[in-house]
Design a protein around this motif. Structure first.
Motif, PDB file in Angstrom:
ATOM      1  N   GLY A  96      80.083  55.602  33.555  1.00 21.47           N
ATOM      2  CA  GLY A  96      80.524  54.896  32.358  1.00 21.47           C
ATOM      3  C   GLY A  96      81.673  53.949  32.617  1.00 21.47           C
ATOM      4  N   GLY A  97      81.724  53.397  33.841  1.00 20.83           N
ATOM      5  CA  GLY A  97      82.757  52.404  34.153  1.00 20.83           C
ATOM      6  C   GLY A  97      84.082  53.017  34.551  1.00 20.83           C
ATOM      7  N   ARG A  98      84.039  54.041  35.420  1.00 26.47           N
ATOM      8  CA  ARG A  98      85.277  54.725  35.835  1.00 26.47           C
ATOM      9  C   ARG A  98      85.509  54.649  37.339  1.00 26.47           C
ATOM     10  NH1 ARG A  98      84.912  60.349  34.860  1.00 26.47           N
ATOM     11  NH2 ARG A  98      82.703  60.276  34.315  1.00 26.47           N
ATOM     12  N   VAL A  99      84.942  53.656  38.000  1.00 28.31           N
ATOM     13  CA  VAL A  99      84.985  53.610  39.462  1.00 28.31           C
ATOM     14  C   VAL A  99      85.938  52.528  39.962  1.00 28.31           C
ATOM     15  CG1 VAL A  99      83.633  53.236  41.564  1.00 28.31           C
ATOM     16  CG2 VAL A  99      82.620  54.451  39.616  1.00 28.31           C
ATOM     17  N   THR A 100      86.727  52.890  40.973  1.00 30.79           N
ATOM     18  CA  THR A 100      87.537  51.940  41.735  1.00 30.79           C
ATOM     19  C   THR A 100      87.096  52.003  43.182  1.00 30.79           C
ATOM     20  OG1 THR A 100      89.478  52.146  40.299  1.00 30.79           O
ATOM     21  CG2 THR A 100      89.860  51.374  42.548  1.00 30.79           C
ATOM     22  N   LEU A 101      86.861  50.857  43.788  1.00 30.34           N
ATOM     23  CA  LEU A 101      86.487  50.813  45.194  1.00 30.34           C
ATOM     24  C   LEU A 101      87.718  50.567  46.041  1.00 30.34           C
ATOM     25  CD1 LEU A 101      84.192  50.765  47.362  1.00 30.34           C
ATOM     26  CD2 LEU A 101      84.345  48.265  47.193  1.00 30.34           C
ATOM     27  N   GLY A 102      88.182  51.611  46.735  1.00 29.27           N
ATOM     28  CA  GLY A 102      89.163  51.396  47.785  1.00 29.27           C
ATOM     29  C   GLY A 102      88.424  50.885  49.007  1.00 29.27           C
ATOM     30  N   ILE A 103      88.915  49.818  49.613  1.00 31.20           N
ATOM     31  CA  ILE A 103      88.174  49.185  50.701  1.00 31.20           C
ATOM     32  C   ILE A 103      89.137  48.708  51.774  1.00 31.20           C
ATOM     33  CG2 ILE A 103      88.157  46.934  49.512  1.00 31.20           C
ATOM     34  CD1 ILE A 103      85.335  46.525  50.700  1.00 31.20           C
ATOM     35  N   GLY A 104      88.762  48.950  53.034  1.00 33.16           N
ATOM     36  CA  GLY A 104      89.596  48.542  54.151  1.00 33.16           C
ATOM     37  C   GLY A 104      88.750  48.106  55.329  1.00 33.16           C
ATOM     38  N   ALA A 105      89.415  47.626  56.374  1.00 33.05           N
ATOM     39  CA  ALA A 105      88.708  47.077  57.533  1.00 33.05           C
ATOM     40  C   ALA A 105      88.158  48.155  58.457  1.00 33.05           C
ATOM     41  CB  ALA A 105      89.644  46.158  58.323  1.00 33.05           C
ATOM     42  N   GLY A 106      88.589  49.402  58.279  1.00 28.04           N
ATOM     43  CA  GLY A 106      88.113  50.468  59.154  1.00 28.04           C
ATOM     44  C   GLY A 106      88.974  50.584  60.401  1.00 28.04           C
ATOM     45  N   GLY A 107      88.690  51.625  61.189  1.00 27.14           N
ATOM     46  CA  GLY A 107      89.496  51.868  62.377  1.00 27.14           C
ATOM     47  C   GLY A 107      88.650  52.349  63.528  1.00 27.14           C
ATOM     48  N   ASN A 108      89.285  53.070  64.452  1.00 24.19           N
ATOM     49  CA  ASN A 108      88.613  53.521  65.667  1.00 24.19           C
ATOM     50  C   ASN A 108      88.142  54.968  65.585  1.00 24.19           C
ATOM     51  OD1 ASN A 108      88.739  51.174  67.248  1.00 24.19           O
ATOM     52  ND2 ASN A 108      90.888  51.545  67.690  1.00 24.19           N
ATOM     53  N   GLY A 109      88.005  55.512  64.395  1.00 18.91           N
ATOM     54  CA  GLY A 109      87.589  56.891  64.247  1.00 18.91           C
ATOM     55  C   GLY A 109      86.122  57.095  64.572  1.00 18.91           C
ATOM     56  N   PHE A 110      85.612  58.266  64.196  1.00 21.61           N
ATOM     57  CA  PHE A 110      84.241  58.641  64.526  1.00 21.61           C
ATOM     58  C   PHE A 110      83.223  57.683  63.915  1.00 21.61           C
ATOM     59  CE2 PHE A 110      86.634  62.754  64.100  1.00 21.61           C
ATOM     60  CZ  PHE A 110      86.897  62.869  65.451  1.00 21.61           C
ATOM     61  N   ASP A 111      83.543  57.121  62.757  1.00 20.67           N
ATOM     62  CA  ASP A 111      82.612  56.191  62.114  1.00 20.67           C
ATOM     63  C   ASP A 111      82.371  54.940  62.954  1.00 20.67           C
ATOM     64  OD1 ASP A 111      82.677  57.916  59.970  1.00 20.67           O
ATOM     65  OD2 ASP A 111      84.122  56.719  58.847  1.00 20.67           O
ATOM     66  N   ALA A 112      83.333  54.597  63.796  1.00 23.31           N
ATOM     67  CA  ALA A 112      83.290  53.312  64.486  1.00 23.31           C
ATOM     68  C   ALA A 112      82.139  53.214  65.477  1.00 23.31           C
ATOM     69  CB  ALA A 112      84.621  53.067  65.210  1.00 23.31           C
ATOM     70  N   THR A 113      81.646  54.359  65.961  1.00 26.79           N
ATOM     71  CA  THR A 113      80.566  54.328  66.948  1.00 26.79           C
ATOM     72  C   THR A 113      79.351  55.156  66.508  1.00 26.79           C
ATOM     73  OG1 THR A 113      81.608  56.171  68.127  1.00 26.79           O
ATOM     74  CG2 THR A 113      82.138  53.942  68.869  1.00 26.79           C
ATOM     75  N   ALA A 114      79.364  55.661  65.282  1.00 26.46           N
ATOM     76  CA  ALA A 114      78.316  56.583  64.827  1.00 26.46           C
ATOM     77  C   ALA A 114      76.936  55.934  64.807  1.00 26.46           C
ATOM     78  CB  ALA A 114      78.650  57.112  63.432  1.00 26.46           C
ATOM     79  N   LEU A 115      76.868  54.637  64.606  1.00 23.35           N
ATOM     80  CA  LEU A 115      75.583  53.948  64.557  1.00 23.35           C
ATOM     81  C   LEU A 115      75.163  53.419  65.928  1.00 23.35           C
ATOM     82  CD1 LEU A 115      75.857  51.988  61.185  1.00 23.35           C
ATOM     83  CD2 LEU A 115      75.033  54.312  61.610  1.00 23.35           C
ATOM     84  N   GLY A 116      75.899  53.814  66.948  1.00 25.56           N
ATOM     85  CA  GLY A 116      75.523  53.441  68.306  1.00 25.56           C
ATOM     86  C   GLY A 116      76.174  52.188  68.832  1.00 25.56           C
ATOM     87  N   GLN A 117      77.044  51.569  68.018  1.00 22.69           N
ATOM     88  CA  GLN A 117      77.682  50.339  68.462  1.00 22.69           C
ATOM     89  C   GLN A 117      78.937  50.648  69.277  1.00 22.69           C
ATOM     90  OE1 GLN A 117      77.980  51.654  65.447  1.00 22.69           O
ATOM     91  NE2 GLN A 117      79.648  50.768  64.237  1.00 22.69           N
TER      92      GLN A 117
END
Length: 301
Positions: A96-117
């Protein structure tokens, strides 16, 4: 602006084994927003339960009524603007319109290579972020979007009916470098910081305040450069990463002192982590709830 108090609920509990109750309790305690990290896993929690941020927030939207919900933060590490926009529009609708998107450039954590890049350099992350944010802005505000970029493309992508919040759900942009601050100034309804990471281990509270003051000055300049007044912009501090990280939630008085000093800098929202036993976010649940219910009163907020 008055000061608001929000929380972060990490997605480490099964929904029917305490997860649901945490979000309900956050609303009962009166928090302004409850955020979740948008990661595939995170640091010391990597080998334990960790659920997806957007499905968790959608579930939370169905059991709460007033609490705002958000990511802190979403990044290009494993997100694409086209698919992310569709999910955000859906979440904004369910809530019902209660969302805020926190957004950033990302870092070197586990997400950074999870897709094989290969992990991106800071410059590569900044390059992607500079394309990611404007395209996501368009996807959330325009019915049909076509874009051919260096990193991201969209071919007649339709996002009808768009967000409940108009012209789109708000962006809270996490940034401290010059390019990120320009994006915050151009696209952000809010700005997010965790302080200066170089002071995390050996810095003092006074050094941290000075560093954050410098960040705020740079944000003000980025806004002035495009003719925007920085004053009405929301400023959000995510706690747990400054030199006081081990004492902020030790007592109500300690938190009030910390929050008061940062409110004087211009912050409009302070975010604290919901306690997780036996982790870096371990804290006394009773103190956490006391802060949630009494701190703003003591601060006159």
């Amino acid at each position: 602006m008055s000061l608001r108090l929000s929380t972060v609920i990490l997605p480490v509990r099964r929904w029917h084994e305490g997860g649901r109750d945490q979000w309900l309790r956050a609303e009962q305690l009166g928090f302004h927003t409850a955020y979740s990290y948008d990661h595939l896993s995170w640091r010391s929690f990597r080998d334990g339960p960790w659920f997806g941020a957007l499905p968790t927030l959608t579930a939370a939207a169905t059991v709460t009524e007033r609490l705002r919900l958000g990511t802190l933060v979403t990044s290009p590490n494993f997100r694409h603007p086209v698919t992310l926009a569709k999910e955000l529009i859906s979440l904004d609708d369910v809530s019902g319109g209660r969302v805020t998107l926190g957004i950033g450039a990302g870092g070197n954590g586990f997400d950074a290579t999870a897709l094989g890049q290969e992990p991106w350099t800071p410059r590569e992350r900044a390059d992607r972020f500079a394309e990611f944010v404007p395209l996501l802005d368009r996807l959330l505000t325009e019915d049909v979007v076509t874009h051919q970029g260096v990193f991201y493309s969209a071919d007649e992508v339709r996002n009808i009916p768009g967000c409940v919040q108009r012209p789109r759900l708000p962006f809270a942009v996490a940034a401290t470098g010059p390019r990120g601050l320009k994006l915050a100034a151009a696209h952000g309804q809010a700005w997010v910081t965790t302080g200066d990471p170089k002071l995390y281990e050996t810095g003092t509270p006074e050094q941290s305040l000075a560093a954050i003051r410098t960040q705020l000055d740079k944000l003000a300049k980025a806004c002035a450069d495009i003719g925007r007044d920085v004053e009405p912009m929301e400023k959000i501090l995510l706690t747990g990463f400054t030199p006081e990280r081990n004492t902020v939630l030790e007592s109500l008085d300690a938190f009030v002192d910390f929050a008061g000093r940062h409110r004087e800098l211009g912050f409009t929202e302070i975010v604290i982590h919901a306690p997780i036993p036996d982790s870096v976010f371990a804290a006394d649940e009773a103190v956490f709830e006391k802060i949630a219910t009494e701190a703003l009163g003591q601060l006159g907020a």
